[in-house]
Design a protein around this motif. Structure first.
Motif, PDB file in Angstrom:
ATOM      1  N   ASP A  72       2.937  12.069   6.528  1.00 22.07           N
ATOM      2  CA  ASP A  72       2.529  13.471   6.358  1.00 22.07           C
ATOM      3  C   ASP A  72       3.336  14.399   7.269  1.00 22.07           C
ATOM      4  OD1 ASP A  72       1.321  12.367   8.608  1.00 22.07           O
ATOM      5  OD2 ASP A  72      -0.549  13.477   8.362  1.00 22.07           O
ATOM      6  N   THR A  75       0.849  -1.192   0.000  1.00 16.60           N
ATOM      7  CA  THR A  75       0.000   0.000   0.000  1.00 16.60           C
ATOM      8  C   THR A  75       0.882   1.239   0.000  1.00 16.60           C
ATOM      9  OG1 THR A  75      -0.090   0.322   2.400  1.00 16.60           O
ATOM     10  CG2 THR A  75      -1.665  -1.258   1.448  1.00 16.60           C
ATOM     11  N   GLY A  76       0.259   2.380  -0.128  1.00 15.79           N
ATOM     12  CA  GLY A  76       0.984   3.637  -0.049  1.00 15.79           C
ATOM     13  C   GLY A  76       1.489   3.947   1.352  1.00 15.79           C
ATOM     14  N   ASP A  77       1.069   3.161   2.340  1.00 16.58           N
ATOM     15  CA  ASP A  77       1.594   3.301   3.696  1.00 16.58           C
ATOM     16  C   ASP A  77       2.945   2.583   3.714  1.00 16.58           C
ATOM     17  OD1 ASP A  77       2.327   3.086   6.376  1.00 16.58           O
ATOM     18  OD2 ASP A  77       0.286   2.656   7.061  1.00 16.58           O
ATOM     19  N   GLY A 114       1.856   9.839  -4.237  1.00 13.36           N
ATOM     20  CA  GLY A 114       1.051   8.635  -4.200  1.00 13.36           C
ATOM     21  C   GLY A 114       1.128   7.863  -2.896  1.00 13.36           C
ATOM     22  N   MET A 115       1.919   8.342  -1.941  1.00 13.54           N
ATOM     23  CA  MET A 115       2.017   7.653  -0.659  1.00 13.54           C
ATOM     24  C   MET A 115       0.941   8.182   0.280  1.00 13.54           C
ATOM     25  SD  MET A 115       4.357   5.426  -0.782  1.00 13.54           S
ATOM     26  CE  MET A 115       5.821   4.961  -1.651  1.00 13.54           C
ATOM     27  N   ASP A 116       0.388   7.290   1.074  1.00 10.13           N
ATOM     28  CA  ASP A 116      -0.612   7.680   2.068  1.00 10.13           C
ATOM     29  C   ASP A 116       0.078   8.426   3.202  1.00 10.13           C
ATOM     30  OD1 ASP A 116      -2.471   6.255   0.583  1.00 10.13           O
ATOM     31  OD2 ASP A 116      -2.247   4.449   1.793  1.00 10.13           O
ATOM     32  N   ALA A 117      -0.716   9.078   4.006  1.00 10.02           N
ATOM     33  CA  ALA A 117      -0.169   9.797   5.156  1.00 10.02           C
ATOM     34  C   ALA A 117       0.026   8.876   6.359  1.00 10.02           C
ATOM     35  CB  ALA A 117      -1.087  10.955   5.516  1.00 10.02           C
ATOM     36  N   GLY A 118      -0.205   7.610   6.202  1.00 12.96           N
ATOM     37  CA  GLY A 118      -0.101   6.675   7.314  1.00 12.96           C
ATOM     38  C   GLY A 118       1.273   6.646   7.953  1.00 12.96           C
ATOM     39  N   THR A 176       4.231  -1.360   4.239  1.00 14.09           N
ATOM     40  CA  THR A 176       4.842  -2.067   3.121  1.00 14.09           C
ATOM     41  C   THR A 176       6.232  -2.574   3.467  1.00 14.09           C
ATOM     42  OG1 THR A 176       3.497  -0.887   1.503  1.00 14.09           O
ATOM     43  CG2 THR A 176       5.550  -1.839   0.700  1.00 14.09           C
ATOM     44  N   SER A 206       5.934   5.864  -7.527  1.00 16.25           N
ATOM     45  CA  SER A 206       5.936   6.916  -6.510  1.00 16.25           C
ATOM     46  C   SER A 206       7.245   7.695  -6.456  1.00 16.25           C
ATOM     47  CB  SER A 206       5.616   6.338  -5.132  1.00 16.25           C
ATOM     48  OG  SER A 206       6.666   5.519  -4.689  1.00 16.25           O
TER      49      SER A 206
END
Length: 120
Positions: free
Chosen positions: A85, A25-27, A77-81, A31, A63
């Motif tokens: 962020d 995932t983007g997290d 494309g990466m999540d803020a998890g 990953t 990404s």
């Protein structure tokens, strides 16, 4: 794994299958650690490992920034998890780099072979 569970441990196998089904995932924190688990389980789950490896590589390539002063770093494309962020580009780039180095930085727990034997 590090506490001595064998590859055929049912709980370990079920957990690894759940990770494999979700995919990278983007997290990037998730990953990175999921890549380690599946890397260790690759002899037991070769199809899942190969699918994970391809999806993870594709995600990281997509990404990676290709322009300007950010070229070569990872963030889009990466999540803020898990603090991406707050910690920003340096954190995500560091985690992405460590994810790609899993093959070489950690030993294969269930094998006497070199990490080079598992990279295609």
């Amino acid at each position: 794994i590090f506490m001595g569970w064998k590859q055929d441990n049912d709980a370990l196998r079920r957990g690894a299958m759940k990770l494999a089904k979700q995919g990278p995932t983007g997290d990037i924190y998730y990953t990175y650690y999921a890549t380690q688990v599946l890397f260790h389980m690759q002899k037991q789950m070769p199809t899942e490992w190969m699918a994970w490896q391809k999806a993870m590589t594709d995600m990281l390539v997509r990404s990676q920034s290709t322009e300007g002063h950010q070229k070569g770093s990872f963030f889009k494309g990466m999540d803020a998890g898990h603090a991406a962020d707050a910690a920003g580009r340096l954190y995500v780039t560091s985690m992405a780099t460590m994810t790609m180095e899993v093959y070489f930085k950690i030993g294969v727990m269930y094998s006497k072979e070199s990490a080079d034997d598992f990279v295609e």
